[in-house]
Design a protein around this motif. Structure first.
Motif, mmCIF file in Angstrom:
data_model
loop_
_atom_site.group_PDB
_atom_site.id
_atom_site.type_symbol
_atom_site.label_atom_id
_atom_site.label_comp_id
_atom_site.label_asym_id
_atom_site.label_seq_id
_atom_site.Cartn_x
_atom_site.Cartn_y
_atom_site.Cartn_z
ATOM 1 N N VAL A 174 8.423 -6.722 11.873
ATOM 2 C CA VAL A 174 7.030 -6.423 11.498
ATOM 3 C C VAL A 174 6.081 -7.097 12.475
ATOM 4 O O VAL A 174 5.109 -6.484 12.945
ATOM 5 C CB VAL A 174 6.727 -6.884 10.052
ATOM 6 N N ARG A 175 6.377 -8.348 12.830
ATOM 7 C CA ARG A 175 5.529 -9.073 13.788
ATOM 8 C C ARG A 175 5.534 -8.370 15.141
ATOM 9 O O ARG A 175 4.499 -8.286 15.809
ATOM 10 C CB ARG A 175 6.032 -10.505 13.976
ATOM 11 N N ALA A 176 6.697 -7.862 15.535
ATOM 12 C CA ALA A 176 6.834 -7.226 16.847
ATOM 13 C C ALA A 176 5.987 -5.954 16.935
ATOM 14 O O ALA A 176 5.562 -5.555 18.018
ATOM 15 C CB ALA A 176 8.304 -6.904 17.127
ATOM 16 N N ARG A 177 5.749 -5.335 15.756
ATOM 17 C CA ARG A 177 4.902 -4.128 15.746
ATOM 18 C C ARG A 177 3.465 -4.487 16.093
ATOM 19 O O ARG A 177 2.707 -3.632 16.558
ATOM 20 C CB ARG A 177 4.914 -3.466 14.354
ATOM 21 N N GLY A 178 3.120 -5.724 15.789
ATOM 22 C CA GLY A 178 1.802 -6.247 16.131
ATOM 23 C C GLY A 178 0.691 -5.828 15.229
ATOM 24 O O GLY A 178 0.698 -4.974 14.444
ATOM 25 N N ALA A 238 5.472 -12.016 3.906
ATOM 26 C CA ALA A 238 4.215 -11.579 3.276
ATOM 27 C C ALA A 238 3.045 -11.722 4.245
ATOM 28 O O ALA A 238 2.193 -10.832 4.343
ATOM 29 C CB ALA A 238 3.959 -12.381 2.001
ATOM 30 N N ALA A 239 3.024 -12.824 4.989
ATOM 31 C CA ALA A 239 1.939 -13.051 5.956
ATOM 32 C C ALA A 239 1.970 -11.984 7.042
ATOM 33 O O ALA A 239 0.929 -11.445 7.432
ATOM 34 C CB ALA A 239 2.055 -14.446 6.555
ATOM 35 N N ALA A 240 3.169 -11.651 7.496
ATOM 36 C CA ALA A 240 3.301 -10.636 8.546
ATOM 37 C C ALA A 240 2.837 -9.265 8.046
ATOM 38 O O ALA A 240 2.265 -8.473 8.798
ATOM 39 C CB ALA A 240 4.749 -10.566 9.028
ATOM 40 N N LEU A 241 3.059 -8.996 6.752
ATOM 41 C CA LEU A 241 2.695 -7.702 6.173
ATOM 42 C C LEU A 241 1.261 -7.695 5.638
ATOM 43 O O LEU A 241 0.762 -6.648 5.225
ATOM 44 C CB LEU A 241 3.646 -7.366 5.008
ATOM 45 N N GLY A 242 0.623 -8.863 5.594
ATOM 46 C CA GLY A 242 -0.701 -8.957 4.999
ATOM 47 C C GLY A 242 -0.639 -8.840 3.485
ATOM 48 O O GLY A 242 -1.554 -8.308 2.858
ATOM 49 N N GLY A 243 0.433 -9.329 2.895
ATOM 50 C CA GLY A 243 0.610 -9.222 1.440
ATOM 51 C C GLY A 243 0.643 -10.575 0.766
ATOM 52 O O GLY A 243 0.337 -11.600 1.378
ATOM 53 N N ALA A 244 1.014 -10.552 -0.508
ATOM 54 C CA ALA A 244 1.072 -11.772 -1.300
ATOM 55 C C ALA A 244 2.505 -11.998 -1.783
ATOM 56 O O ALA A 244 3.335 -11.092 -1.743
ATOM 57 C CB ALA A 244 0.139 -11.662 -2.495
ATOM 58 N N VAL A 245 2.781 -13.213 -2.246
ATOM 59 C CA VAL A 245 4.120 -13.559 -2.728
ATOM 60 C C VAL A 245 4.138 -13.605 -4.256
ATOM 61 O O VAL A 245 3.232 -14.166 -4.877
ATOM 62 C CB VAL A 245 4.576 -14.915 -2.148
ATOM 63 N N GLY A 246 5.149 -12.985 -4.856
ATOM 64 C CA GLY A 246 5.336 -13.024 -6.301
ATOM 65 C C GLY A 246 6.657 -13.695 -6.625
ATOM 66 O O GLY A 246 7.484 -13.929 -5.739
ATOM 67 N N ALA A 247 6.868 -13.983 -7.914
ATOM 68 C CA ALA A 247 8.099 -14.663 -8.320
ATOM 69 C C ALA A 247 8.537 -14.186 -9.696
ATOM 70 O O ALA A 247 7.742 -13.655 -10.462
ATOM 71 C CB ALA A 247 7.857 -16.175 -8.355
ATOM 72 N N THR A 248 9.808 -14.369 -9.999
ATOM 73 C CA THR A 248 10.304 -14.026 -11.332
ATOM 74 C C THR A 248 10.127 -15.223 -12.264
ATOM 75 O O THR A 248 9.901 -16.346 -11.810
ATOM 76 C CB THR A 248 11.804 -13.682 -11.314
ATOM 77 N N ARG A 249 10.258 -14.969 -13.561
ATOM 78 C CA ARG A 249 10.090 -16.072 -14.491
ATOM 79 C C ARG A 249 11.155 -17.143 -14.299
ATOM 80 O O ARG A 249 10.878 -18.327 -14.415
ATOM 81 C CB ARG A 249 10.113 -15.572 -15.939
ATOM 82 N N ALA A 250 12.379 -16.719 -13.980
ATOM 83 C CA ALA A 250 13.464 -17.685 -13.819
ATOM 84 C C ALA A 250 13.120 -18.748 -12.772
ATOM 85 O O ALA A 250 13.314 -19.935 -12.996
ATOM 86 C CB ALA A 250 14.752 -16.965 -13.442
ATOM 87 N N VAL A 251 12.583 -18.323 -11.644
ATOM 88 C CA VAL A 251 12.296 -19.308 -10.588
ATOM 89 C C VAL A 251 11.014 -20.094 -10.887
ATOM 90 O O VAL A 251 10.887 -21.247 -10.467
ATOM 91 C CB VAL A 251 12.239 -18.659 -9.185
ATOM 92 N N VAL A 252 10.088 -19.483 -11.628
ATOM 93 C CA VAL A 252 8.883 -20.226 -12.028
ATOM 94 C C VAL A 252 9.281 -21.309 -13.036
ATOM 95 O O VAL A 252 8.872 -22.461 -12.918
ATOM 96 C CB VAL A 252 7.816 -19.282 -12.615
ATOM 97 N N ASP A 253 10.136 -20.935 -13.994
ATOM 98 C CA ASP A 253 10.631 -21.923 -14.961
ATOM 99 C C ASP A 253 11.360 -23.058 -14.267
ATOM 100 O O ASP A 253 11.294 -24.205 -14.676
ATOM 101 C CB ASP A 253 11.609 -21.263 -15.945
ATOM 102 N N ALA A 254 12.084 -22.710 -13.203
ATOM 103 C CA ALA A 254 12.851 -23.725 -12.482
ATOM 104 C C ALA A 254 11.941 -24.580 -11.582
ATOM 105 O O ALA A 254 12.405 -25.520 -10.949
ATOM 106 C CB ALA A 254 13.943 -23.052 -11.651
ATOM 107 N N THR A 302 9.713 -19.965 1.558
ATOM 108 C CA THR A 302 9.064 -20.068 2.873
ATOM 109 C C THR A 302 9.293 -18.774 3.651
ATOM 110 O O THR A 302 8.379 -18.225 4.271
ATOM 111 C CB THR A 302 9.671 -21.264 3.655
ATOM 112 N N MET A 303 10.530 -18.296 3.571
ATOM 113 C CA MET A 303 10.922 -17.052 4.236
ATOM 114 C C MET A 303 10.091 -15.866 3.708
ATOM 115 O O MET A 303 9.645 -15.018 4.473
ATOM 116 C CB MET A 303 12.399 -16.856 3.887
ATOM 117 N N LEU A 304 9.876 -15.847 2.400
ATOM 118 C CA LEU A 304 9.088 -14.756 1.797
ATOM 119 C C LEU A 304 7.616 -14.865 2.186
ATOM 120 O O LEU A 304 6.944 -13.851 2.411
ATOM 121 C CB LEU A 304 9.217 -14.760 0.270
#
Lengths: 317, 183
Positions: free
Chosen positions: A313-317, A221-237, A215-217
């Motif tokens: 990042v949000r404060a930069r607007g 990502a939303a503040a930066l206008g980016g996307a979220v990625g993950a490692t295989r370990a957490v996807v497997d989990a 959620t934190m990521l």
């Protein structure tokens, strides 16, 4: 160099990997594409805009499922009919098996994990980072038929605006090629923006501590206008969807900015993101391998650093 | 780790083998064994190819399933669930078959002391290329169709900035990212 480029398609669209290879092949000489499977004929013409003058298509029922061995039969047939100098692939789970099977079938040399191709003194030369990218190897081929597989994400498609002539072809199939069958297919779609097209990626690994850490990521990502990625370990989990997995068995990405949070930097992950412009790593373990290949390394608690960064990042607007 | 027997194909003439030359020797060794199921791991540590199984399967004319994250065996077939870029495929192949597992398949267990001691008594056979029906001219560098032309060091990533967080790391990261015109 007269090339034949193997193009994969998914949901009625040609995949970027193959199109990137096609652009490079077109810059080196005459480039033809080949599209196989259900819907192949319909998508084939689209390759014209990316450098192909001709696209061969075969939609035999043996090619309906995404399995490699019948594709080897079809490509072997086409290579025999059209005699290209090179058969080129963009790396994927499926195309790796097709390329390797075709190499064995035609007794032709295959170089893989290439990041570039060039013609030098009339000979095709591939660039291949090896041994965990600690050395760059120039590789060549001994025979006239050359097989090459390009690292996923290494070559971007170039839209040249041309058109291609589509030619359908028939193939026979080996008895053993259709023995393996697809029983079930699960497609996982991500809800957020696609990580392959993202300019900025915020990625998380085991160090997040729990699925809730994502959620934190997502907020960063939303503040930066980016996307979220993950490692295989957490996807497997089961913490995050497979479609966001970056690494050897997931996506290969090359955003301008990659922020790795709680990711140790194992080789399986590294190969999927090392092409990123700037890599920021946040990890509490100062000995994590990711600190060896990041540009900006933060040794600290990501649960402190990430929310603060989001706020700034949000404060930069 | 649980193997009952090992076969090593070792021959000076095999040095410098590429995919084709390796596949040829391995297929030769596997033909002697005629196993119902041939399993491959994720990839070799040196060449990182993750392609060998498909070449071997083509030579042996057997079905292949790769990148398998879970595998079940039935009496006369195997079913593997594999990871792809788009999700999961479940694929079934009749035996004899070739299966390449991904490293998601399991965490290898640590060998037990009993296992380590027991390994010393397990049979290990060492074969030459001739034993597996491969001529020296089809092996090693001579039997390879790819070549290494040149080695170079990789381009440097440039200067690295390392920050120990004292509460100001987020601000410093933002400053550096803005400085590099990434936002």
């Amino acid at each position: 160099v007269k090339s034949l480029v193997y193009l994969e398609h998914y949901h009625g669209e040609l995949e970027r990997g193959g199109l990137g290879v096609l652009g490079k092949a077109a810059s080196l000489g005459e480039a033809a594409g080949v599209v196989l499977g259900e819907g192949a004929v319909a998508v084939a013409a689209g390759a014209g805009a990316f450098g192909a003058r001709r696209v061969y298509a075969c939609d035999a029922p043996e090619l309906a499922t995404p399995l490699p061995q019948a594709r080897v039969d079809a490509l072997a047939t086409l290579v025999e009919e059209t005699s290209p100098d090179a058969v080129l692939f963009g790396a994927s789970v499926l195309s790796a098996d097709v390329a390797s099977g075709l190499a064995a079938r035609l007794d032709a040399g295959l170089n893989w994990d290439l990041t570039d191709l060039a013609e030098r003194d009339g000979e095709l030369v591939g660039t291949r980072p090896a041994l965990g990218d600690t050395v760059i190897v120039d590789v060549g081929w001994k025979d006239s038929l050359k097989l090459g597989m390009i690292r996923s994400g290494a070559l971007d498609p170039v839209e040249s605006g041309g058109t291609a002539e589509v030619e359908t072809f028939e193939s026979s199939f080996s008895d053993f090629s259709t023995l393996a069958t697809l029983v079930e297919q699960t497609q996982e779609e991500s809800s957020g923006p696609s990580i392959e097209d993202a300019e900025i990626i915020v990625a998380g690994g085991r160090g997040l501590g729990s699925p809730e850490g994502f959620t934190m990521l997502e907020e960063l990502a939303a503040a930066l206008g980016g996307a979220v990625g993950a490692t295989r370990a957490v996807v497997d989990a089961g913490w995050y969807p497979y479609s966001t997995q970056v690494g050897q068995t997931g996506k290969t990405v090359s955003p301008r900015l990659y922020i790795a949070c709680g990711i140790s930097g194992a080789i399986q992950h590294k190969v999927g993101m090392q092409g990123s412009g700037t890599i920021v790593a946040i990890n509490k373990d100062p000995n994590a391998p990711i600190f060896d290949f990041c540009d900006i390394g933060v040794v600290g608690d990501l649960h402190q650093v990430v929310p603060k960064l989001t706020e700034l990042v949000r404060a930069r607007g | 780790m649980g193997a009952d027997r090992a076969v090593l194909v070792s021959d000076e003439a095999a040095s410098g083998s590429d995919l084709l030359a390796t596949a040829r020797a391995l297929a030769g060794a596997l033909e002697r064994e005629s196993a119902d199921l041939v399993l491959f791991g994720q990839s070799a540590g040196d060449s990182d190819g993750a392609v060998l199984w498909a070449a071997v399967a083509d030579r042996l004319r057997r079905p292949v399933i790769s990148q398998v994250a879970s595998l079940t065996a039935e009496a006369d077939s195997v079913t593997g669930k594999r990871q792809t870029e788009h999700g999961y495929d479940v694929i079934r192949a009749p035996l004899p078959a070739i299966v390449a597992v991904s490293d998601a398949i399991n965490e290898p267990r640590y060998p037990s002391l009993k296992g380590i001691m027991g390994a010393k008594t397990k049979a290990q056979e060492t074969l030459t290329l001739a034993d597996v029906g491969v001529e020296a001219s089809s092996a090693g560098e001579a039997g390879s169709k790819t070549t290494v032309l040149e080695l170079e060091p990789p381009p440097s990533r440039g200067d690295q900035v390392k920050i120990e967080d004292d509460g100001s790391a987020a601000q410093r990261v933002l400053d550096l990212v803005v400085e590099r015109k990434l936002l």
